[in-house]
Enzyme design. Structure first.
Site, PDB file in Angstrom:
ATOM      1  N   ASP A  93       0.848  -1.197   0.000  1.00 54.23           N
ATOM      2  CA  ASP A  93       0.000   0.000   0.000  1.00 54.23           C
ATOM      3  C   ASP A  93       0.887   1.252   0.000  1.00 54.23           C
ATOM      4  OD1 ASP A  93      -2.462   1.292   0.073  1.00 54.23           O
ATOM      5  OD2 ASP A  93      -2.520   1.371   2.266  1.00 54.23           O
TER       6      ASP A  93
ATOM      7  N   SER B   4     -12.783   4.286   5.683  1.00 52.83           N
ATOM      8  CA  SER B   4     -13.332   4.504   7.034  1.00 52.83           C
ATOM      9  C   SER B   4     -14.159   5.775   7.093  1.00 52.83           C
ATOM     10  CB  SER B   4     -12.198   4.598   8.063  1.00 52.83           C
ATOM     11  OG  SER B   4     -11.521   3.379   8.119  1.00 52.83           O
TER      12      SER B   4
HETATM   13  P1  13P Z   1      -8.851   4.528   6.076  1.00 54.93           P
HETATM   14  O1  13P Z   1      -7.858   4.342   7.182  1.00 54.93           O
HETATM   15  O2  13P Z   1      -9.419   5.897   6.030  1.00 54.93           O
HETATM   16  O3  13P Z   1      -9.896   3.459   6.065  1.00 54.93           O
HETATM   17  O4  13P Z   1      -8.033   4.403   4.684  1.00 54.93           O
HETATM   18  C1  13P Z   1      -7.257   3.277   4.449  1.00 54.93           C
HETATM   19  C2  13P Z   1      -6.517   3.417   3.171  1.00 54.93           C
HETATM   20  O5  13P Z   1      -6.995   4.019   2.219  1.00 54.93           O
HETATM   21  C3  13P Z   1      -5.210   2.783   3.060  1.00 54.93           C
HETATM   22  O6  13P Z   1      -4.602   3.025   1.844  1.00 54.93           O
END
Ligand code: 13P
Length: 286
Positions: free
Chosen positions: A81, A211
């Protein structure tokens, strides 16, 4: 079964569902995510965040996730990520990630394009999928109290078309009003923009900053063509709150083995709830 991002997102558009992508920042979260997927019998994306590379234990966490993904009874994609530089992306490929995100979203567009292109060439030669971002999904710390982030950061549909064509990426993260972290105020997503991008771009689209969004926003995003949804803050909060609840009950006179099963179960429950909301369906790959 370890699979690439291309494989895991294969049926999402046709069957109108999204695959959840959850950050495995440690062993407990990693285990909770895979267990949830196995119990629900659905595919899942285990994301390794870039900070995980900055600690000495990186190879061990990677090894654990990789081993767990390979032995899982459901398709699992191991995905880097927000890889922000070439070296991190190469390390992730070296450690066995079946998919990587190169995040050049804060770079000038030409530089983002050139760097992404180079990474796609190498990753594809290794059988690894690539996600990139155009426009920028900010952190909630930079979000104004009104809720929506600055529209200048949103993905321009014309840029998205050109970027996908030039780079050959497998999936594209778009900015349509979400933020990373806890949402401030009411989310107001730009669904018209998403619709336009979907009509013009052929690769699966990714929503970061899951989130804080209400269920109907997720459903609408999926209806309009989002295939992968990144979700972390609410999951991490649910696990921490569960652990805190047990500790508080015993006024701190407690050992970790008494806490961890409750924390893990909270993680499993939180991930399963997102599978339900994302309408994630079983995937059978040969
Ligand atoms: P949130 O923590 O807002 O759910 O986002 C996670 C995310 O997009 C990781 O790349």
């Amino acid at each position: 079964m370890l699979v690439t991002l291309n494989e895991i997102l294969k049926e999402t558009r046709e069957k109108k569902y999204a695959v959840g992508a959850f950050n495995a920042t440690d062993y407990l979260l990693g285990e909770a995510v895979i267990k949830a997927a196995e119990e629900a019998n659905v595919p899942v994306i285990m994301m390794v965040p870039t900070p995980a590379f900055k600690v000495k234990q990186t190879p061990y966490l990677m090894q654990f996730i990789l081993d767990r993904a390979r032995k899982a009874s459901v398709p699992v994609c191991m995905h880097l990520d927000h890889g922000k530089d070439f070296d991190i992306v190469m390390q992730a490929i070296h450690y066995g990630c079946s998919s990587v995100m190169f995040d050049g979203s804060l770079l000038p567009i030409e530089e983002n394009l050139e760097k992404t292109k180079e990474i796609v060439k190498i990753a594809h030669a290794c059988g690894v999928s690539v996600e990139a971002e155009i426009g920028h999904v900010p952190g909630s710390k930079n979000q104004p109290a009104t809720g929506a982030p600055d529209e200048s950061m949103y993905t321009d549909p014309e840029d998205a078309v050109m970027f996908v064509k030039e780079t050959g990426v497998d999936a594209l993260a778009v900015s349509i009003g979400t933020v990373h972290g806890a949402f401030v105020g009411e989310p107001k997503l730009d669904f018209d923009r998403l619709k336009k991008i979907r009509e013009m771009v052929d690769v699966p689209l990714v929503l970061h900053g899951g989130s804080g969004l209400p269920e109907e926003d997720f459903r609408k995003c999926i209806e309009l063509g989002i295939s992968k949804i990144n979700f972390f803050t609410e999951l991490a909060t649910a696990v921490s709150r569960a652990a805190y609840g047990v500790m508080k009950e015993k006024e701190g006179n407690i050992m970790w083995p008494d806490v961890s099963p409750t924390a893990e179960q909270a993680g499993i429950d939180a991930v399963k709830e997102q599978f339900r909301i994302f309408n994630t369906q079983p995937l059978h790959l040969n």
